[in-house]
Design a protein around this motif. Structure first.
Motif, PDB file in Angstrom:
ATOM      1  N   LEU A  52       3.250  -2.095  -5.585  1.00 58.76           N
ATOM      2  CA  LEU A  52       3.065  -0.999  -6.503  1.00 58.76           C
ATOM      3  C   LEU A  52       1.492  -1.181  -7.179  1.00 58.76           C
ATOM      4  O   LEU A  52       1.607  -2.067  -8.149  1.00 58.76           O
ATOM      5  CB  LEU A  52       3.933  -0.600  -7.509  1.00 58.76           C
ATOM      6  CG  LEU A  52       3.880   1.083  -7.999  1.00 58.76           C
ATOM      7  CD1 LEU A  52       3.885   1.978  -7.005  1.00 58.76           C
ATOM      8  CD2 LEU A  52       4.793   1.223  -9.111  1.00 58.76           C
ATOM      9  N   VAL A  53       0.582  -0.344  -6.565  1.00 59.89           N
ATOM     10  CA  VAL A  53      -0.732  -0.570  -7.417  1.00 59.89           C
ATOM     11  C   VAL A  53      -1.452   0.464  -7.688  1.00 59.89           C
ATOM     12  O   VAL A  53      -1.017   1.771  -7.213  1.00 59.89           O
ATOM     13  CB  VAL A  53      -1.713  -1.463  -6.213  1.00 59.89           C
ATOM     14  CG1 VAL A  53      -0.748  -2.862  -6.143  1.00 59.89           C
ATOM     15  CG2 VAL A  53      -1.805  -0.943  -4.837  1.00 59.89           C
ATOM     16  N   ASN A  54      -2.588   0.324  -8.334  1.00 63.99           N
ATOM     17  CA  ASN A  54      -3.583   1.882  -8.364  1.00 63.99           C
ATOM     18  C   ASN A  54      -4.757   1.352  -7.741  1.00 63.99           C
ATOM     19  O   ASN A  54      -5.074   0.105  -7.419  1.00 63.99           O
ATOM     20  CB  ASN A  54      -3.960   1.839  -9.827  1.00 63.99           C
ATOM     21  CG  ASN A  54      -2.807   2.179 -10.944  1.00 63.99           C
ATOM     22  OD1 ASN A  54      -1.876   2.768 -10.260  1.00 63.99           O
ATOM     23  ND2 ASN A  54      -3.217   2.362 -12.042  1.00 63.99           N
ATOM     24  N   ILE A  68      -3.230   6.502  -8.128  1.00 69.43           N
ATOM     25  CA  ILE A  68      -2.289   5.732  -9.136  1.00 69.43           C
ATOM     26  C   ILE A  68      -0.773   5.458  -8.508  1.00 69.43           C
ATOM     27  O   ILE A  68      -0.483   6.534  -7.580  1.00 69.43           O
ATOM     28  CB  ILE A  68      -2.090   6.464 -10.484  1.00 69.43           C
ATOM     29  CG1 ILE A  68      -1.661   7.704 -10.471  1.00 69.43           C
ATOM     30  CG2 ILE A  68      -3.464   6.448 -11.025  1.00 69.43           C
ATOM     31  CD1 ILE A  68      -1.437   8.342 -11.837  1.00 69.43           C
ATOM     32  N   ARG A  69      -0.341   4.358  -8.697  1.00 68.20           N
ATOM     33  CA  ARG A  69       1.216   4.243  -8.430  1.00 68.20           C
ATOM     34  C   ARG A  69       1.271   4.379  -6.804  1.00 68.20           C
ATOM     35  O   ARG A  69       2.326   4.988  -6.344  1.00 68.20           O
ATOM     36  CB  ARG A  69       2.154   4.946  -8.975  1.00 68.20           C
ATOM     37  CG  ARG A  69       2.070   4.624 -10.844  1.00 68.20           C
ATOM     38  CD  ARG A  69       3.042   5.209 -11.584  1.00 68.20           C
ATOM     39  NE  ARG A  69       4.148   4.704 -12.016  1.00 68.20           N
ATOM     40  CZ  ARG A  69       4.162   3.384 -12.489  1.00 68.20           C
ATOM     41  NH1 ARG A  69       3.195   2.498 -12.218  1.00 68.20           N
ATOM     42  NH2 ARG A  69       5.190   2.943 -13.318  1.00 68.20           N
ATOM     43  N   VAL A  70       0.496   3.670  -5.929  1.00 69.97           N
ATOM     44  CA  VAL A  70       0.521   3.655  -4.654  1.00 69.97           C
ATOM     45  C   VAL A  70       1.360   2.558  -4.010  1.00 69.97           C
ATOM     46  O   VAL A  70       1.343   1.400  -4.629  1.00 69.97           O
ATOM     47  CB  VAL A  70      -0.860   3.738  -4.095  1.00 69.97           C
ATOM     48  CG1 VAL A  70      -0.837   3.582  -2.490  1.00 69.97           C
ATOM     49  CG2 VAL A  70      -1.770   4.603  -4.519  1.00 69.97           C
ATOM     50  N   VAL A  71       2.354   2.923  -3.358  1.00 66.34           N
ATOM     51  CA  VAL A  71       3.158   1.816  -2.727  1.00 66.34           C
ATOM     52  C   VAL A  71       2.300   0.849  -1.799  1.00 66.34           C
ATOM     53  O   VAL A  71       1.725   1.615  -0.930  1.00 66.34           O
ATOM     54  CB  VAL A  71       4.387   2.423  -1.878  1.00 66.34           C
ATOM     55  CG1 VAL A  71       5.154   1.413  -1.260  1.00 66.34           C
ATOM     56  CG2 VAL A  71       5.201   3.255  -2.786  1.00 66.34           C
ATOM     57  N   LEU A  72       2.310  -0.421  -1.921  1.00 65.37           N
ATOM     58  CA  LEU A  72       1.579  -1.478  -0.864  1.00 65.37           C
ATOM     59  C   LEU A  72       2.880  -1.668  -0.207  1.00 65.37           C
ATOM     60  O   LEU A  72       3.864  -2.572  -0.537  1.00 65.37           O
ATOM     61  CB  LEU A  72       1.414  -2.535  -1.944  1.00 65.37           C
ATOM     62  CG  LEU A  72       0.545  -3.830  -1.102  1.00 65.37           C
ATOM     63  CD1 LEU A  72      -0.483  -3.414  -0.082  1.00 65.37           C
ATOM     64  CD2 LEU A  72       0.042  -4.860  -2.098  1.00 65.37           C
ATOM     65  N   VAL A  73       2.841  -1.407   1.061  1.00 68.75           N
ATOM     66  CA  VAL A  73       3.788  -1.687   2.197  1.00 68.75           C
ATOM     67  C   VAL A  73       3.421  -3.074   2.538  1.00 68.75           C
ATOM     68  O   VAL A  73       2.406  -3.504   3.191  1.00 68.75           O
ATOM     69  CB  VAL A  73       3.785  -0.665   3.222  1.00 68.75           C
ATOM     70  CG1 VAL A  73       4.426  -1.054   4.493  1.00 68.75           C
ATOM     71  CG2 VAL A  73       3.870   0.797   2.872  1.00 68.75           C
ATOM     72  N   GLN A  74       4.275  -4.102   2.345  1.00 72.75           N
ATOM     73  CA  GLN A  74       4.046  -5.509   2.904  1.00 72.75           C
ATOM     74  C   GLN A  74       4.751  -5.561   4.264  1.00 72.75           C
ATOM     75  O   GLN A  74       5.470  -4.560   4.710  1.00 72.75           O
ATOM     76  CB  GLN A  74       5.074  -6.183   1.648  1.00 72.75           C
ATOM     77  CG  GLN A  74       4.389  -6.217   0.489  1.00 72.75           C
ATOM     78  CD  GLN A  74       3.173  -7.420   0.225  1.00 72.75           C
ATOM     79  OE1 GLN A  74       2.741  -7.869   1.202  1.00 72.75           O
ATOM     80  NE2 GLN A  74       2.788  -7.298  -1.033  1.00 72.75           N
TER      81      GLN A  74
END
Length: 185
Positions: A52-54, A68-74
C-alpha cells in the motif's frame, strides 16, 4: 493444510519513497484513456506497507496526479477490485526490469527477505483503512465548509454593524450641522 500454508513464501520487493512503478488506472480514474492499456509512470511518495503506497502518477502529457492508498500488486498477487466489487480498482506494479533485478538479488542473497502472502483479513484491513481515510477526508471537507460559512456570516454581521455605525455617525453629523446652522441664523 490449506493451499496458502503449503505454498512457498515469495520474495517481495519492498517499496521505498522515490521508486518508480507502473500505475494502472481503472476505467473511472480521470487519467485513464479508453482503449489504452499502457501503464502510467508513477513515483512512490509514501509507503504504508509492502502492498500500500501513495503515488505521483503521470498522465500521457506528463501531468502529475496524486493517488493515495494505491495497492501495490506484488508478483503473484491478484489485482484488486473496487470497494463495491464492481470491477478492477486502480493499482500499481513493479516494472519487469525491477522484478528481474529483485530475482537476481534474491538468488545471490544468502537470506532473502520473505513476506507471507496477504490474507483476506490483511486485504480487508487495507480496504477499511482506505474507507476510513475517505470518511476522514469528507469530515475535514465538511468542517472546512462549516468554518467558511461561519466566517462569512461573521463578516456579514461585522459589515452590517460598521454600516449601521457609519449611518448613525452621518445622521449625528447632519443633525449637529442643522442645529449649528439654525443657531447661527
Amino acid at each position: 493444510m490449506t493451499e496458502a500454508s503449503t505454498s512457498a513464501p515469495r520474495v517481495i520487493i519492498t517499496p521505498t519513497v522515490g521508486r518508480v512503478v507502473w500505475f494502472i488506472p481503472n476505467e473511472h480514474d480521470p487519467i485513464h484513456v479508453a482503449g489504452n492499456t499502457e501503464p502510467h509512470a508513477a513515483i512512490v511518495s509514501h509507503v504504508y506497507n509492502d502492498r500500500l503506497v501513495n503515488l505521483g502518477a503521470l498522465d500521457r502529457n506528463g501531468g502529475n496526479h496524486a493517488r493515495i492508498r494505491v495497492v501495490l500488486v506484488q508478483d503473484g498477487d491478484e489485482p484488486p477490485l473496487t470497494s463495491n466489487g464492481s470491477g478492477p480498482a486502480s493499482y500499481c506494479v513493479w516494472m519487469p526490469f525491477q522484478k528481474g533485478q529483485a530475482a537476481k538479488h534474491d538468488k545471490a542473497s544468502a537470506a532473502p527477505t520473505v513476506t507471507p502472502t496477504p490474507t483476506d483479513a490483511d486485504l480487508a484491513s487495507a480496504i477499511e483503512a482506505v474507507r476510513a481515510e475517505e470518511r476522514e477526508r469528507a469530515e475535514r471537507e465538511k468542517a472546512a465548509a462549516v468554518a467558511e460559512a461561519v466566517a462569512a456570516e461573521r463578516r456579514r454581521h461585522e459589515e452590517a454593524e460598521i454600516a449601521r455605525m457609519l449611518a448613525e455617525e452621518e445622521a449625528a453629523k447632519s443633525k449637529g450641522g442643522k442645529q449649528k446652522g439654525g443657531a447661527n441664523a
